[in-house]
Design a protein around this motif. Structure first.
Motif, mmCIF file in Angstrom:
data_model
loop_
_atom_site.group_PDB
_atom_site.id
_atom_site.type_symbol
_atom_site.label_atom_id
_atom_site.label_comp_id
_atom_site.label_asym_id
_atom_site.label_seq_id
_atom_site.Cartn_x
_atom_site.Cartn_y
_atom_site.Cartn_z
ATOM 1 N N PHE A 156 -0.824 -10.847 1.140
ATOM 2 C CA PHE A 156 -0.137 -10.665 -0.149
ATOM 3 C C PHE A 156 -1.109 -10.090 -1.194
ATOM 4 N N SER A 157 -2.327 -10.590 -1.209
ATOM 5 C CA SER A 157 -3.333 -10.093 -2.163
ATOM 6 C C SER A 157 -3.635 -8.621 -1.915
ATOM 7 N N TYR A 158 -3.647 -8.226 -0.635
ATOM 8 C CA TYR A 158 -3.921 -6.823 -0.315
ATOM 9 C C TYR A 158 -2.760 -5.921 -0.731
ATOM 10 N N PHE A 159 -1.533 -6.451 -0.646
ATOM 11 C CA PHE A 159 -0.380 -5.695 -1.143
ATOM 12 C C PHE A 159 -0.564 -5.343 -2.618
ATOM 13 N N VAL A 160 -0.989 -6.339 -3.408
ATOM 14 C CA VAL A 160 -1.204 -6.114 -4.845
ATOM 15 C C VAL A 160 -2.264 -5.038 -5.051
ATOM 16 N N TYR A 161 -3.338 -5.127 -4.280
ATOM 17 C CA TYR A 161 -4.435 -4.143 -4.370
ATOM 18 C C TYR A 161 -3.932 -2.727 -4.079
ATOM 19 N N ILE A 162 -3.133 -2.560 -3.034
ATOM 20 C CA ILE A 162 -2.622 -1.238 -2.672
ATOM 21 C C ILE A 162 -1.751 -0.666 -3.782
ATOM 22 N N PHE A 163 -0.853 -1.470 -4.335
ATOM 23 C CA PHE A 163 0.031 -0.987 -5.397
ATOM 24 C C PHE A 163 -0.762 -0.555 -6.634
ATOM 25 N N MET B 30 -3.904 0.539 -6.656
ATOM 26 C CA MET B 30 -4.623 1.770 -6.310
ATOM 27 C C MET B 30 -3.692 2.982 -6.325
ATOM 28 N N LEU B 31 -2.448 2.779 -5.945
ATOM 29 C CA LEU B 31 -1.491 3.884 -5.907
ATOM 30 C C LEU B 31 -1.015 4.298 -7.304
ATOM 31 N N PHE B 32 -0.773 3.321 -8.157
ATOM 32 C CA PHE B 32 -0.038 3.622 -9.383
ATOM 33 C C PHE B 32 -0.832 3.504 -10.682
ATOM 34 N N SER B 33 -2.124 3.234 -10.598
ATOM 35 C CA SER B 33 -2.916 3.147 -11.820
ATOM 36 C C SER B 33 -4.154 4.030 -11.733
ATOM 37 N N GLY B 34 -4.484 4.637 -12.875
ATOM 38 C CA GLY B 34 -5.715 5.414 -12.975
ATOM 39 C C GLY B 34 -6.670 4.795 -13.970
ATOM 40 N N ASN B 35 -6.282 3.642 -14.506
ATOM 41 C CA ASN B 35 -7.091 2.952 -15.509
ATOM 42 C C ASN B 35 -8.192 2.141 -14.835
ATOM 43 N N PHE B 36 -9.422 2.306 -15.301
ATOM 44 C CA PHE B 36 -10.557 1.639 -14.667
ATOM 45 C C PHE B 36 -10.404 0.122 -14.686
ATOM 46 N N THR B 37 -9.971 -0.433 -15.808
ATOM 47 C CA THR B 37 -9.841 -1.886 -15.937
ATOM 48 C C THR B 37 -8.783 -2.436 -14.989
ATOM 49 N N VAL B 38 -7.661 -1.733 -14.876
ATOM 50 C CA VAL B 38 -6.586 -2.182 -13.981
ATOM 51 C C VAL B 38 -7.049 -2.102 -12.527
ATOM 52 N N TRP C 53 -2.486 5.430 1.717
ATOM 53 C CA TRP C 53 -2.188 4.086 1.212
ATOM 54 C C TRP C 53 -0.818 3.603 1.664
ATOM 55 N N TYR C 54 0.180 4.500 1.676
ATOM 56 C CA TYR C 54 1.530 4.114 2.111
ATOM 57 C C TYR C 54 1.552 3.738 3.596
ATOM 58 N N LEU C 55 0.858 4.504 4.420
ATOM 59 C CA LEU C 55 0.812 4.193 5.848
ATOM 60 C C LEU C 55 0.125 2.850 6.092
ATOM 61 N N THR C 56 -0.950 2.603 5.363
ATOM 62 C CA THR C 56 -1.670 1.330 5.492
ATOM 63 C C THR C 56 -0.780 0.166 5.089
ATOM 64 N N LEU C 57 -0.016 0.337 4.028
ATOM 65 C CA LEU C 57 0.919 -0.694 3.571
ATOM 66 C C LEU C 57 1.907 -1.061 4.680
ATOM 67 N N GLY C 58 2.408 -0.066 5.385
ATOM 68 C CA GLY C 58 3.352 -0.319 6.470
ATOM 69 C C GLY C 58 2.747 -1.158 7.586
ATOM 70 N N PHE C 59 1.510 -0.870 7.958
ATOM 71 C CA PHE C 59 0.852 -1.646 9.011
ATOM 72 C C PHE C 59 0.559 -3.072 8.565
ATOM 73 N N TYR C 60 0.290 -3.264 7.282
ATOM 74 C CA TYR C 60 0.052 -4.619 6.777
ATOM 75 C C TYR C 60 1.329 -5.461 6.791
ATOM 76 N N VAL C 61 2.473 -4.819 6.624
ATOM 77 C CA VAL C 61 3.739 -5.545 6.739
ATOM 78 C C VAL C 61 3.906 -6.072 8.162
ATOM 79 N N VAL C 62 3.580 -5.240 9.146
ATOM 80 C CA VAL C 62 3.646 -5.671 10.549
ATOM 81 C C VAL C 62 2.655 -6.808 10.799
#
Length: 394
Positions: free
Chosen positions: A77-84, A86-94, A164-173
């Motif tokens: 679950f924590s890795y899911f948050v990390y992937i999202f 990385m995909l949707f933010s360009g802010n250094f702090t986020v 990142w999207y492909l990695t997310l799919g494998f983590y669901v499995v």
């Protein structure tokens, strides 16, 4: 028999969890897509390891008290948050917050997966098979890494985000596979103690055992001192190869070859340990690693020592893991094993940003020179430990 299934499921989990198309290229992703500097990337990695440093043992306690499956699921679950992030933010702090979640993902899995496998074997009366099982797990881990690294060279040439999207799919499995596992028995004392008291006792007892057992403590420290420099070299390598004119596809092939040789090392680890025994393994495998670090400095020959590092690292990891598990009580296994991750993070939090800063100022070749010197000093410490007879024979 009900725990036998755990071993096969853990093999499957290791495969799907480590088909990770961001592995080896996330640093380039931050440099190229997010436009961060090497120093900023070093800070992010430092935050990752500070999180690991502070949370390794607490998450190990969670695994021992509430269940190894729960701990592993929290990690995913924590890795899911990390992937999202990385995909949707360009802010250094986020993104920095994202690396905190990545650190949590690492710590929730660290120790708990190995503890689940070892105790499953122990409940079947087959703990002597652990080195062989762990060696096979290392083979699968490196095989998955080789596949994803070679493929990711192509994937990121199409789109970094696709990786990142492909990695997310494998983590669901991977999450589904963990749900199918059989939990090992939890602490009996959990039935009679309040939660706060239980967590405290588990933390204190585990810490006492690790630091009072000199053999366990030294093996844990040695593991961290070997793993951290190799990880640092590995993570910065794509940027170094980029400066040498390698294409993304060529980088993927080289990183994949490193993983392929690591798989071979994992497969032969138990056979080599059986033939040469502990002391020779602890003396000579790290020596070969040190030599490889110095050879990496030769740009025209960088491929060979880097590939060999994968082979030696896997042998050392599998053998050391068996030595440590033999002397750790089951009821604190995940917590005690987490100290290995804590020591690793302690070394990484110093080395990784240091090499990043040096590379920013003088180039990665200079950073690798400093890394070779650090590794040599670590090996001298190992020789001192071995000569002082701090590691008794098994």
């Amino acid at each position: 028999m009900k725990y036998k299934r755990n071993i096969k499921l853990d093999y499957l989990h290791t495969l799907v969890r480590n088909i990770n198309f961001t592995q080896g290229f996330w640093l380039l992703f931050l440099l190229v897509v997010k436009d961060f500097s090497l120093f900023e990337v070093g800070l992010l990695e430092m935050v990752f390891h500070l999180t690991s440093l502070s949370m390794e043992v607490p998450t190990g306690v969670v695994a021992d008290v509430f269940g190894r499956k729960i701990s592993r699921l929290l990690g995913i679950f924590s890795y899911f948050v990390y992937i999202f992030i990385m995909l949707f933010s360009g802010n250094f702090t986020v993104i920095l917050i994202g690396f905190i979640f990545c650190g949590l993902a690492f710590t929730f899995e660290s120790g708990s997966g190995e503890a689940l496998v070892y105790d499953s074997l122990k409940l079947m009366g087959e703990e002597d098979r652990f080195m062989k099982v762990n060696g096979m797990k290392e083979v699968i881990y490196q095989f998955a890494g080789a596949i994803s690294l070679v493929a990711s060279g192509y994937v990121i040439s199409v789109s970094f985000n696709l990786a990142w999207y492909l990695t997310l799919g494998f983590y669901v499995v991977a999450m589904i596979v963990i749900l199918l596992m059989k939990e090992t028995p939890m602490l009996e004392k959990a039935k009679n103690l309040k939660l706060k008291e239980l967590l405290y006792k588990q933390y204190v007892e585990s810490t006492r055992i690790v630091f009072r057992n000199k053999r366990l403590l030294y093996l844990t420290i040695i593991g961290a001192m070997i793993a951290a420099p190799i990880t640092t070299l590995y993570l910065y390598l794509p940027d170094h190869l980029d400066s040498l004119g390698y294409s993304y596809l060529e980088m993927g092939l080289l990183l994949g070859a490193h993983s392929a040789f690591a798989a071979i090392g994992g497969y032969y680890a138990h056979k080599l340990e059986k033939k040469y025994k502990e002391k020779k393994i602890l003396y000579f495998i790290p020596l070969f690693m040190v030599i490889s670090f110095w050879l990496v400095l030769i740009d025209d020959a960088i491929i060979i020592p880097f590939i060999l590092l994968g082979f030696f690292d896997s042998i050392f990891y599998v053998v050391l893991g068996d030595y440590i598990n033999r002397i750790v009580p089951s009821e604190i296994r995940a917590t005690a094993l987490s100290y290995g991750g804590l020591m690793f993070s302690l070394v990484m939090v110093i080395i990784f940003p240091l090499i990043g800063l040096i590379a920013e100022l003088n180039g990665l070749w200079t950073g690798y020179l400093i890394l070779a010197i650090i590794t040599s000093l670590f090996y001298l410490f190992l020789l001192r430990v071995l000569s002082g007879n701090n590691l008794d024979k098994i």
